[in-house]
Design a protein around this motif. Structure first.
Motif, PDB file in Angstrom:
ATOM      1  N   MET A  67       3.566   6.120   8.980  1.00  0.00           N
ATOM      2  CA  MET A  67       2.631   5.309   8.597  1.00  0.00           C
ATOM      3  C   MET A  67       4.168   3.472   8.987  1.00  0.00           C
ATOM      4  SD  MET A  67       0.872   3.905   7.367  1.00  0.00           S
ATOM      5  CE  MET A  67      -0.169   5.275   6.357  1.00  0.00           C
ATOM      6  N   ASP A 120       6.063   0.437   9.243  1.00  0.00           N
ATOM      7  CA  ASP A 120       6.055  -1.406   8.705  1.00  0.00           C
ATOM      8  C   ASP A 120       6.822  -2.040   8.666  1.00  0.00           C
ATOM      9  OD1 ASP A 120       6.204  -3.114   5.959  1.00  0.00           O
ATOM     10  OD2 ASP A 120       4.164  -2.143   5.296  1.00  0.00           O
ATOM     11  N   GLY A 145      -3.056   3.041   9.841  1.00  0.00           N
ATOM     12  CA  GLY A 145      -1.082   2.762   9.709  1.00  0.00           C
ATOM     13  C   GLY A 145      -1.130   1.616  10.997  1.00  0.00           C
ATOM     14  N   THR A 197      -3.143   7.819  10.687  1.00  0.00           N
ATOM     15  CA  THR A 197      -1.800   7.112  11.413  1.00  0.00           C
ATOM     16  C   THR A 197      -1.949   6.552  12.263  1.00  0.00           C
ATOM     17  OG1 THR A 197      -0.495   9.674  11.056  1.00  0.00           O
ATOM     18  CG2 THR A 197      -0.616   8.462  12.703  1.00  0.00           C
TER      19      THR A 197
END
Length: 366
Positions: free
Chosen positions: A285, A287, A57, A54
């Motif tokens: 995650m 992004d 990420g 994590t």
């Protein structure tokens, strides 16, 4: 407190004055980097492999967002124990080139370069509270640590919840290329590239191939084409069906799209439920492709009513992400950016004073 014309004194309730608000920037002096800070804190709580990934990420997301950090310097300007504005007004990157770095050394003889994600973190200990700081992007700071002889890696926010990254981890974060991992990812990437070039028919074909191979992202992007009539005959009913199927796989873009569809039909309650699910899935995650959208929608539909400060921080992060995506010609990024800037204007606009629960004019001292 103010004096009345008849000699009495009128009291003003605490906090009743209207204060000008300014939107924070996604920077160490503004919001800090919430994704990294949350990931490091969770790593301390969990101490497991999932927490480690994590954090990786979150660091990748921070690199995508062109996140800035503060790097302490070893210079004659340091005055220990004296207040200094270095954390709030750091030395620009171009002027910090060649200046000696301030490092930490552990009992095993390894040397680490501290990186601070916020000015508050930099001021967490007397040794750096008054020390000159340089402003670097996270990427440049990591490269600096790798290229400086005698430095073994970096330590994030050493005075609180911290994370140490050695040279191998830094190399992996900085130089690992993007390779499709799941079936359909390659086709989905090709569709996104076609969309950036405005070729929506080709994009829809690629998304359809990705969906056939089992890609939830491809299915969600194909549904978006159907919903908006891009490259295919529009069908909102079919788009909703596809989004729900993709959402069952945890696809964040599908959750956001379903929330937007509910909001467009006036059902803000259901919209918020979908946005909350998107936030929950994105937390594991983050992004740049979807997290800025999550930040914006949560700020618009929830936190603006519960915490203006949190809403401003979410909007600042969203603005950072949409600005980068707009620069890269991502479809709809400019529209998302404009919507974010509108929200920031609303959040920083002067608020009308709340009506008092009693007659202020009747309160006086004779």
């Amino acid at each position: 407190m103010a004096r009345r014309t008849d000699g009495g004194i009128r009291f003003r309730p605490v906090g009743s004055a209207r204060r000008a608000r300014t939107a924070p920037a996604y920077s160490p002096a503004g919001t800090g980097c919430p994704a990294i800070e949350r990931a490091v804190e969770n790593l301390y709580k969990a101490q497991n492999e999932e927490g480690f990934w994590t954090l990786m990420g979150a660091l990748n997301y921070a690199l995508e967002l062109e996140t800035h950090v503060l790097v302490p310097l070893q210079t004659a300007l340091t005055v220990h124990g004296a207040p200094a504005p270095w954390a709030e007004h750091p030395v620009p990157t171009e002027k910090a080139d060649g200046l000696k770095l301030w490092t930490l050394r552990n009992d095993k003889g390894r040397t680490w370069l501290p990186l601070f994600t916020s000015s508050a973190a930099a001021c967490g200990d007397r040794s750096t509270a008054a020390r000159p700081m340089a402003d670097y992007t996270l990427e440049d700071a990591m490269e600096l640590a790798l290229s400086t002889p005698g430095i073994d890696g970096v330590v994030l926010d050493p005075w609180s919840h911290s994370a140490t990254l050695d040279g191998a981890l830094l190399n992996g974060l900085l130089h690992a290329g993007h390779t499709p991992e799941a079936p359909g990812d390659e086709e989905a990437d090709a569709g996104k590239e076609a969309a950036r070039n405005g070729n929506w028919e080709q994009a829809a074909e690629c998304f359809e191939k990705a969906a056939e191979l089992g890609s939830a992202m491809g299915l969600s992007l194909l549904a978006d084409c159907l919903y908006k009539g891009r490259g295919v005959k529009p069908s909102r009913a079919e788009a909703r069906r596809m989004w729900k199927q993709a959402a069952e796989s945890g696809e964040v873009l599908a959750h956001i799209a379903l929330g937007d569809d509910c909001a467009a039909r006036g059902d803000n309650g259901k919209a918020l439920i979908w946005y909350r699910r998107a936030r929950q899935n994105a937390a594991h995650m983050p992004d740049i492709e979807y997290t800025p959208q999550v930040c914006l929608r949560v700020a618009q539909y929830e936190t603006r009513y519960t915490s203006r400060k949190k809403a401003l921080a979410l909007a600042a992060e969203a603005k950072q992400g949409f600005g980068i995506r707009a620069r890269e010609n991502e479809p709809d990024a400019a529209q998302w950016l404009a919507e974010t800037e509108q929200l920031l204007q609303e959040l920083t606009a002067p608020q009308p004073a709340a009506p008092a629960a009693y007659d202020m004019e009747s309160l006086q001292l004779d």
